[in-house]
Design an enzyme around this catalytic site. Structure first.
Site, short mmCIF file in Angstrom:
data_model
loop_
_atom_site.label_atom_id
_atom_site.label_comp_id
_atom_site.label_asym_id
_atom_site.label_seq_id
_atom_site.Cartn_x
_atom_site.Cartn_y
_atom_site.Cartn_z
N LYS A 81 42.46 39.88 37.67
CA LYS A 81 42.60 39.85 36.21
C LYS A 81 43.86 39.06 35.80
O LYS A 81 43.80 38.19 34.93
CB LYS A 81 42.67 41.28 35.63
CG LYS A 81 41.45 42.13 35.95
CD LYS A 81 41.53 43.52 35.36
CE LYS A 81 42.63 44.40 35.91
NZ LYS A 81 42.49 44.76 37.33
N ARG A 90 40.75 51.10 29.97
CA ARG A 90 40.57 51.56 31.33
C ARG A 90 39.86 52.90 31.41
O ARG A 90 39.65 53.42 32.50
CB ARG A 90 41.95 51.75 31.93
CG ARG A 90 42.20 50.92 33.17
CD ARG A 90 43.66 51.08 33.43
NE ARG A 90 44.03 50.74 34.75
CZ ARG A 90 44.67 49.64 35.05
NH1 ARG A 90 44.95 48.73 34.15
NH2 ARG A 90 45.05 49.43 36.28
N ARG A 140 50.12 40.83 47.78
CA ARG A 140 50.50 40.22 46.49
C ARG A 140 52.02 40.22 46.32
O ARG A 140 52.70 41.13 46.73
CB ARG A 140 49.88 41.01 45.34
CG ARG A 140 50.42 40.57 43.98
CD ARG A 140 49.66 41.14 42.83
NE ARG A 140 49.61 42.59 42.83
CZ ARG A 140 48.86 43.29 41.99
NH1 ARG A 140 48.10 42.67 41.10
NH2 ARG A 140 48.86 44.59 42.04
N ARG A 190 55.28 44.69 44.14
CA ARG A 190 55.23 45.82 43.21
C ARG A 190 55.31 47.15 43.96
O ARG A 190 54.78 47.27 45.06
CB ARG A 190 53.93 45.77 42.40
CG ARG A 190 54.03 44.91 41.17
CD ARG A 190 52.73 44.66 40.47
NE ARG A 190 51.83 45.80 40.30
CZ ARG A 190 50.69 45.76 39.64
NH1 ARG A 190 50.32 44.61 39.04
NH2 ARG A 190 49.90 46.80 39.54
N ARG A 249 44.62 53.90 43.70
CA ARG A 249 44.28 53.19 42.45
C ARG A 249 42.80 52.82 42.45
O ARG A 249 42.14 52.84 41.40
CB ARG A 249 45.15 51.94 42.30
CG ARG A 249 46.59 52.30 41.92
CD ARG A 249 47.57 51.18 42.23
NE ARG A 249 47.30 49.95 41.55
CZ ARG A 249 47.70 48.75 41.99
NH1 ARG A 249 48.40 48.64 43.10
NH2 ARG A 249 47.43 47.68 41.31
P1 AP5 Z 1 45.80 39.92 40.51
O1 AP5 Z 1 45.36 38.80 39.65
O2 AP5 Z 1 47.24 40.32 40.48
O3 AP5 Z 1 44.84 41.20 40.30
P2 AP5 Z 1 44.73 42.18 39.08
O4 AP5 Z 1 43.27 42.41 38.86
O5 AP5 Z 1 45.54 41.69 37.92
O6 AP5 Z 1 45.35 43.47 39.76
P3 AP5 Z 1 46.40 44.53 39.25
O7 AP5 Z 1 46.82 45.32 40.46
O8 AP5 Z 1 47.50 43.93 38.44
O9 AP5 Z 1 45.53 45.40 38.37
P4 AP5 Z 1 45.76 46.82 38.06
O10 AP5 Z 1 44.70 46.94 37.06
O11 AP5 Z 1 45.77 47.86 39.10
O12 AP5 Z 1 47.31 46.88 37.64
P5 AP5 Z 1 48.01 46.97 36.26
O13 AP5 Z 1 49.25 46.21 36.33
O14 AP5 Z 1 47.05 46.71 35.15
O15 AP5 Z 1 45.37 39.54 42.02
C1 AP5 Z 1 45.70 40.39 43.11
C2 AP5 Z 1 46.07 39.53 44.32
O16 AP5 Z 1 44.90 38.85 44.76
C3 AP5 Z 1 47.12 38.44 44.01
O17 AP5 Z 1 47.98 38.34 45.11
C4 AP5 Z 1 46.29 37.17 43.85
O18 AP5 Z 1 47.02 36.02 44.23
C5 AP5 Z 1 45.12 37.44 44.80
N1 AP5 Z 1 43.88 36.81 44.34
C6 AP5 Z 1 43.43 36.74 43.06
N2 AP5 Z 1 42.25 36.09 43.02
C7 AP5 Z 1 41.97 35.76 44.31
C8 AP5 Z 1 40.87 35.09 44.94
N3 AP5 Z 1 39.83 34.65 44.22
N4 AP5 Z 1 40.90 34.94 46.28
C9 AP5 Z 1 41.94 35.42 47.01
N5 AP5 Z 1 43.01 36.07 46.49
C10 AP5 Z 1 43.01 36.23 45.16
O19 AP5 Z 1 48.33 48.54 36.18
C11 AP5 Z 1 49.33 49.14 36.97
C12 AP5 Z 1 49.46 50.61 36.60
O20 AP5 Z 1 49.85 50.73 35.21
C13 AP5 Z 1 48.17 51.44 36.70
O21 AP5 Z 1 47.95 51.93 38.01
C14 AP5 Z 1 48.45 52.56 35.68
O22 AP5 Z 1 49.32 53.53 36.20
C15 AP5 Z 1 49.18 51.82 34.58
N6 AP5 Z 1 48.27 51.28 33.55
C16 AP5 Z 1 48.08 49.96 33.24
N7 AP5 Z 1 47.19 49.84 32.26
C17 AP5 Z 1 46.78 51.09 31.95
C18 AP5 Z 1 45.84 51.61 31.03
N8 AP5 Z 1 45.12 50.81 30.21
N9 AP5 Z 1 45.65 52.94 30.99
C19 AP5 Z 1 46.36 53.78 31.77
N10 AP5 Z 1 47.27 53.35 32.67
C20 AP5 Z 1 47.48 52.02 32.77
#
Ligand code: AP5
Length: 235
Positions: A34, A109, A148, A181, A192
């Site tokens: 994402k 989410r 990552r 992270r 997660r």
């Molecule tokens: P990346 O693009 O970073 O993936 P992502 O989908 O953004 O993953 P996140 O871990 O950031 O999502 P998340 O939803 O768990 O975390 P968030 O910060 O929202 O890609 C991942 C890796 O893969 C990278 O190294 C990239 O280079 C690689 N990659 C990408 N595409 C690729 C490909 N095609 N091929 C190979 N490699 C590839 O949330 C964190 C925490 O915040 C949650 O756990 C929760 O506690 C809280 N939180 C956030 N939002 C909410 C909400 N709405 N409600 C409640 N709690 C929330």
């Protein structure tokens, strides 16, 4: 997809300029890409990426009340309570840059968050254009999360295997040291993914039912997923 008129305009990658705001949700499990795809989409669409994870991490770093409430949930891989997230997003979506549209990364989410978003957008008399779900196999997700690295300053996303920075350990964009992270350990990554399956995956049916859902295959590398997304957004 661009069938409605709104105030803002956007510039497509092929130089087209049109009078539309574009409101997109990126949906998918942790590590599906994402954040990675938001980086080029925000440039092409000319709208902000709004990442709830980034907002929360900044709040934790700054030691604000929001950050203090969110920290333990985040470090355990649990979701921050819906009322906290919805209050935060109501404020963020009222900011002037969001009138031009947005890419929502990590929100909604849960079903209550999706319903809350519908309510906020309804008050603004606007609606979502597309929900793009990025499908990736779960073993691949764990591999991506644990390898990552991110820039804490400009939020650029790297991967030590798939997409390393040009200079080891340094962000290509702003020159800051990149970091791992706190929630990207294997144990927290697996929690997660479990939380995603129980609390976020039901959104797939929610957005399928209202006709907004498009699913792309995120297993086959960056370029393939980007091409599919471009096609969905008519870029
Ligand atoms: P990346 O693009 O970073 O993936 P992502 O989908 O953004 O993953 P996140 O871990 O950031 O999502 P998340 O939803 O768990 O975390 P968030 O910060 O929202 O890609 C991942 C890796 O893969 C990278 O190294 C990239 O280079 C690689 N990659 C990408 N595409 C690729 C490909 N095609 N091929 C190979 N490699 C590839 O949330 C964190 C925490 O915040 C949650 O756990 C929760 O506690 C809280 N939180 C956030 N939002 C909410 C909400 N709405 N409600 C409640 N709690 C929330």
């Amino acid at each position: 997809m661009r069938a409605r008129t709104d105030l803002a305009c956007w510039q497509g990658s092929q130089g087209r300029r049109e009078e539309f705001a574009v409101r997109v949700v990126l949906l998918g499990a942790p590590g599906c890409g994402k954040g990675t795809h938001s980086e080029w989409m925000k440039e092409d669409l000319g709208v902000p990426q709004i990442s709830t994870g980034d907002i929360l991490r900044d709040a934790v770093k700054a030691g604000t009340e929001l950050g203090k409430r969110a920290k333990a949930y985040m470090n355990n891989g649990e979701l921050v309570p819906d009322e906290v997230i919805l209050g935060m997003m109501r404020e963020r979506l009222a900011q002037p840059d969001a009138a031009a549209g947005f890419i929502l990364d990590g929100f909604p989410r849960t079903i209550p968050q999706a319903e809350g978003l519908d309510g906020i957008l309804g008050e603004q008399a606007v609606q979502l254009d597309r929900v793009i779900k990025i499908d990736v196999a779960s073993d691949e997700l764990v591999r991506r999360l644990t390898s990552r690295r991110v820039c804490p300053n400009c939020k650029a996303v790297y991967n030590i295997g798939f997409r390393p920075p040009k200079k080891e350990g340094i962000c290509d964009h702003c020159g800051e040291p990149i970091i791992q992270r706190d929630d990207d350990t294997e144990e927290t990554a697996r929690s997660r993914l479990t939380v995603y399956e129980s609390q976020t995956a039901p959104l797939i049916d929610y957005y399928k039912a209202n006709g907004l859902l498009a699913v792309i295959n995120g297993n086959r590398g960056f370029a393939g997923a980007q091409a599919e997304t471009r096609e969905i957004l008519d870029l």
